[in-house]
Design an enzyme around this catalytic site. Structure first.
Site: not given
Ligand code: PGA
Ligand code: ZN
Length: 416
Positions: A156, A198, A235, A278, A305, A328, A357-358, A379
């Site tokens: 990712q 992102e 990640d 991650e 995460d 988060k 977040r994404s 991050k």
């Molecule tokens: P997400 O991705 O906000 O789509 O969960 C961010 C991450 O995995 O760190």
């Molecule tokens: Zn993550």
């Protein structure tokens, strides 16, 4: 002492063009308003199953304008823990799906902003009190994949950490060079498909490992030394590739057992200047997470995460799985619970990273949380798109305002 006079919700839109929730909290004395705080809920795409649940934005807004407003009025805004406890009680479900985690996190954050504004302080300073603070070390995405880029590559996030940088500003100077170099390399090879959710490049790699080689190349092209100046953070978001007991690397058309994935990642750690990985395994694969941490955890950060979902309880039960937690706020729902997870991390000797977040917006609250709570890493996604740059730029403003009063930038201490 300022009291909550009013709470208001409205529907706004995030960086993926999806509806989300903005909250405003008005605080004052008697019936005289003193200050307003505002915050917007972000949204994930690769969410952990243990996360607090966001609900339909319009419904969440309605909940703010009715039950939450009625439930919070006249509460003291300075008692964040009491405000958050009331939000939890009003919702009454373990995953916050009745009022919506998106409604709750926006209100929780807006309340903190209102309280800081009433004290005429930036939020980070309100949270830090008299304590001296440092800027967090940024983890910045260069290539995006997985659920954020049509699964073109399985991994990712391919990120950089400027481990040799002497300041936040210097980290961004270096990252700008690396981001440009990486884009130029991809364009030259006709491997550039656009940008991911992102802001990182959406690359057409032939294997997942190719992203590592390209990243090392881009760091060198930028005139920096891989490993000494800049480390790599990944990640894997492995929950996303876990099906039927195996890890599916669609790009390479193969499925790996936990042991095989462990071996592949450990080999990458040997071969490339990786400093952080991650979610190397799926959220339920605690045994694999433990074995991996035992193997490489003395050399790199193993970050949970989806595995921790910002839960202090899960962190206390980690029992050797991971050595770092991602924080988060919307994953757990309130500021107080996010802080509890950071406190649990410190007590257990774990590192922590505040994360966006994404799906994001212009909201920069998380930068203030990282600085104000003394969380040493941040991050936020890549080095493009204004919902990302707004946060990096906010950190620059804070660094600038601190000048020599800032504690030393922690990059070299953490990673070298
Ligand atoms: P997400 O991705 O906000 O789509 O969960 C961010 C991450 O995995 O760190
Ligand atoms: Zn993550």
């Amino acid at each position: 002492m300022a009291k909550i006079l009013d709470v208001k919700g409205r529907k706004v839109w995030d960086s993926r063009g999806r509806a989300t929730v903005e909250a405003e909290v008005v605080v004052g004395r008697g019936s005289t308003p003193l200050a307003t705080g505002r915050a917007i809920a972000p949204a994930g795409a690769s969410t952990g199953s243990g996360e607090a649940k966001a609900i339909d934005a319009a419904q969440a807004v309605q909940n703010i304008n009715t039950r939450i407003r009625d439930g919070l009025k006249a509460l003291s805004a300075s008692d964040q823990a009491a405000v958050d406890a009331r939000l939890i009680e009003l919702d009454g479900t373990p995953d916050k799906h009745r009022l919506g985690a998106n409604a709750i996190v926006a209100v929780s954050l807006a309340c903190a902003h209102a309280e800081a504004a009433a004290a005429k302080l930036p939020l980070w300073r309100k949270l830090a009190g008299e304590r001296r603070v440092a800027l967090p070390v940024p983890q910045i995405q260069i290539f995006g994949g997985g659920a954020h880029a049509g699964r073109r590559v399985d991994i990712q996030d391919y990120m950089v950490i400027c481990v040799g940088a002497g300041s936040f500003a210097e980290s961004l100077e270096w990252t700008a060079q690396i981001y440009a170099a990486a884009g130029a390399r991809l364009a030259k090879r006709n491997a550039l498909q656009g940008v991911a959710d992102e802001g990182g490049y959406w690359p057409a790699f032939k294997s997942n490992e190719e992203g590592l080689a390209e990243l090392v190349g881009a760091i060198a092209d930028a005139g920096l030394e891989p490993g000494r100046d800049v480390g790599i953070a990944l990640d894997i978001a492995a929950t996303q590739m876990h099906r039927g007991g195996a890890y599916h690397l669609a790009l390479e058309n193969r499925a790996l057992s936990s042991g095989q994935l462990h071996a592949m990642l450990a080999r990458w750690v040997e071969r490339y200047p990786i400093v952080s990985i991650e979610d190397p395994f799926a959220e339920h694969d605690a045994e694999a997470m433990r074995a991996f941490t035992k193997d490489v955890g003395d050399r790199i950060q193993v970050v949970g995460d989806d595995f921790f979902v910002t839960s202090a309880k899960r962190l206390r039960q980690a029992n050797g799985a991971c050595n770092t937690v991602l924080l988060k706020p919307n994953q757990v729902g309130t500021l107080t619970e996010t802080l509890a997870c950071w406190d649990a991390a410190k007590a257990a000797g774990y590192r922590a990273i505040v994360s966006a977040r994404s799906g994001e917006t212009e909201d920069v609250s998380i930068v203030h949380l990282a600085v104000g709570w003394g969380v040493p890493q941040l991050k936020v996604g890549s080095f493009a798109r204004s919902e990302r740059m707004a946060k990096w730029n906010e950190a620059l403003r804070i660094e600038d305002s601190l000048g020599p009063k800032a504690l030393p930038f922690p990059a070299r201490k953490l990673f070298r």
